[in-house]
Design a protein around this motif. Structure first.
Motif, PDB file in Angstrom:
ATOM      1  N   VAL A   1      17.059  51.008  59.045  1.00  0.00           N
ATOM      2  CA  VAL A   1      16.539  51.009  60.413  1.00  0.00           C
ATOM      3  C   VAL A   1      15.040  51.289  60.450  1.00  0.00           C
ATOM      4  N   GLU A   2      14.577  52.253  59.671  1.00  0.00           N
ATOM      5  CA  GLU A   2      13.150  52.601  59.686  1.00  0.00           C
ATOM      6  C   GLU A   2      12.293  51.401  59.270  1.00  0.00           C
ATOM      7  N   GLY A   3      12.711  50.719  58.219  1.00  0.00           N
ATOM      8  CA  GLY A   3      11.967  49.559  57.743  1.00  0.00           C
ATOM      9  C   GLY A   3      11.977  48.425  58.756  1.00  0.00           C
TER      10      GLY A   3
ATOM     11  N   ALA B   1      12.360  48.780  62.029  1.00  0.00           N
ATOM     12  CA  ALA B   1      11.521  49.200  63.161  1.00  0.00           C
ATOM     13  C   ALA B   1      10.040  49.031  62.846  1.00  0.00           C
ATOM     14  N   ALA B   2       9.661  49.258  61.605  1.00  0.00           N
ATOM     15  CA  ALA B   2       8.259  49.085  61.211  1.00  0.00           C
ATOM     16  C   ALA B   2       7.815  47.633  61.380  1.00  0.00           C
ATOM     17  N   CYS B   3       8.747  46.716  61.311  1.00  0.00           N
ATOM     18  CA  CYS B   3       8.430  45.290  61.460  1.00  0.00           C
ATOM     19  C   CYS B   3       8.094  44.912  62.902  1.00  0.00           C
ATOM     20  N   LEU B   4       8.321  45.817  63.847  1.00  0.00           N
ATOM     21  CA  LEU B   4       7.984  45.531  65.242  1.00  0.00           C
ATOM     22  C   LEU B   4       6.486  45.353  65.447  1.00  0.00           C
ATOM     23  N   THR B   5       5.696  45.829  64.500  1.00  0.00           N
ATOM     24  CA  THR B   5       4.240  45.697  64.611  1.00  0.00           C
ATOM     25  C   THR B   5       3.664  44.725  63.577  1.00  0.00           C
ATOM     26  N   ASP B   6       4.519  43.947  62.952  1.00  0.00           N
ATOM     27  CA  ASP B   6       4.069  42.965  61.966  1.00  0.00           C
ATOM     28  C   ASP B   6       3.135  41.945  62.618  1.00  0.00           C
TER      29      ASP B   6
ATOM     30  N   LEU C   1      17.495  45.251  65.406  1.00  0.00           N
ATOM     31  CA  LEU C   1      17.731  46.569  66.003  1.00  0.00           C
ATOM     32  C   LEU C   1      18.838  46.501  67.049  1.00  0.00           C
ATOM     33  N   ALA C   2      18.878  45.417  67.804  1.00  0.00           N
ATOM     34  CA  ALA C   2      19.942  45.242  68.796  1.00  0.00           C
ATOM     35  C   ALA C   2      21.303  45.166  68.122  1.00  0.00           C
ATOM     36  N   THR C   3      21.362  44.478  67.009  1.00  0.00           N
ATOM     37  CA  THR C   3      22.617  44.309  66.277  1.00  0.00           C
ATOM     38  C   THR C   3      23.091  45.619  65.665  1.00  0.00           C
ATOM     39  N   ILE C   4      22.150  46.427  65.191  1.00  0.00           N
ATOM     40  CA  ILE C   4      22.489  47.704  64.552  1.00  0.00           C
ATOM     41  C   ILE C   4      23.085  48.680  65.558  1.00  0.00           C
TER      42      ILE C   4
ATOM     43  N   ASP D   1      18.767  53.544  68.285  1.00  0.00           N
ATOM     44  CA  ASP D   1      18.387  54.105  69.585  1.00  0.00           C
ATOM     45  C   ASP D   1      17.069  54.856  69.563  1.00  0.00           C
ATOM     46  N   HIS D   2      16.814  55.598  68.504  1.00  0.00           N
ATOM     47  CA  HIS D   2      15.586  56.399  68.480  1.00  0.00           C
ATOM     48  C   HIS D   2      14.330  55.557  68.270  1.00  0.00           C
ATOM     49  N   HIS D   3      14.491  54.255  68.169  1.00  0.00           N
ATOM     50  CA  HIS D   3      13.336  53.345  68.086  1.00  0.00           C
ATOM     51  C   HIS D   3      13.153  52.565  69.389  1.00  0.00           C
ATOM     52  N   ALA D   4      13.819  53.026  70.441  1.00  0.00           N
ATOM     53  CA  ALA D   4      13.745  52.329  71.727  1.00  0.00           C
ATOM     54  C   ALA D   4      12.321  52.303  72.279  1.00  0.00           C
ATOM     55  N   GLU D   5      11.560  53.372  72.069  1.00  0.00           N
ATOM     56  CA  GLU D   5      10.175  53.395  72.556  1.00  0.00           C
ATOM     57  C   GLU D   5       9.345  52.299  71.889  1.00  0.00           C
ATOM     58  N   ALA D   6       9.494  52.181  70.590  1.00  0.00           N
ATOM     59  CA  ALA D   6       8.757  51.136  69.860  1.00  0.00           C
ATOM     60  C   ALA D   6       9.212  49.756  70.317  1.00  0.00           C
TER      61      ALA D   6
END
Length: 106
Positions: free
Chosen positions: A5-7, A9-14, A27-30, A35-40
């Motif tokens: 998940v962390e990796g 989520a990091a791709c949201l800024t690729d 992230l939607a599928t997971i 959930d804790h990456h909802a802000e990003a």
């Protein structure tokens, strides 16, 4: 997928819009572990690529009512998006929220 998940989520800024879109979809599928990456994820609602914005709106909806309600105002802002696909996704996500989104229906 949860250990990654962390990796993801990091791709949201690729730099690549296709990577950002895929990260939203993953992230939607997971689900709950994301959930804790909802802000990003909500941060991508203003992405310069409409496909990323649409994927972000849909992902927030798929993460559940609580997560989507927390970002309902930003999702409602997407009702004014230049791209119809983003507007439709926002409408669908807000419709899922029912009364939780009613104050954003004006």
């Amino acid at each position: 997928a949860a250990p990654h998940v962390e990796g993801i989520a990091a791709c949201l800024t690729d730099d690549d819009a296709d990577v950002r879109k895929a990260a939203c979809e993953a992230l939607a599928t997971i689900g709950d572990p994301a959930d804790h990456h909802a802000e990003a994820l909500a941060g991508t609602l203003t992405d310069n690529c409409s496909q990323v914005r649409r994927a972000a709106v849909e992902a927030l909806g798929q993460l559940g009512t609580e997560v989507a309600t927390q970002h309902a105002e930003m999702i409602a802002d997407c009702l004014e998006d230049a791209e119809i696909g983003v507007r439709c996704a926002a409408l669908g996500t807000l419709a899922q929220l029912g009364e939780n989104a009613s104050k954003h229906a004006e």
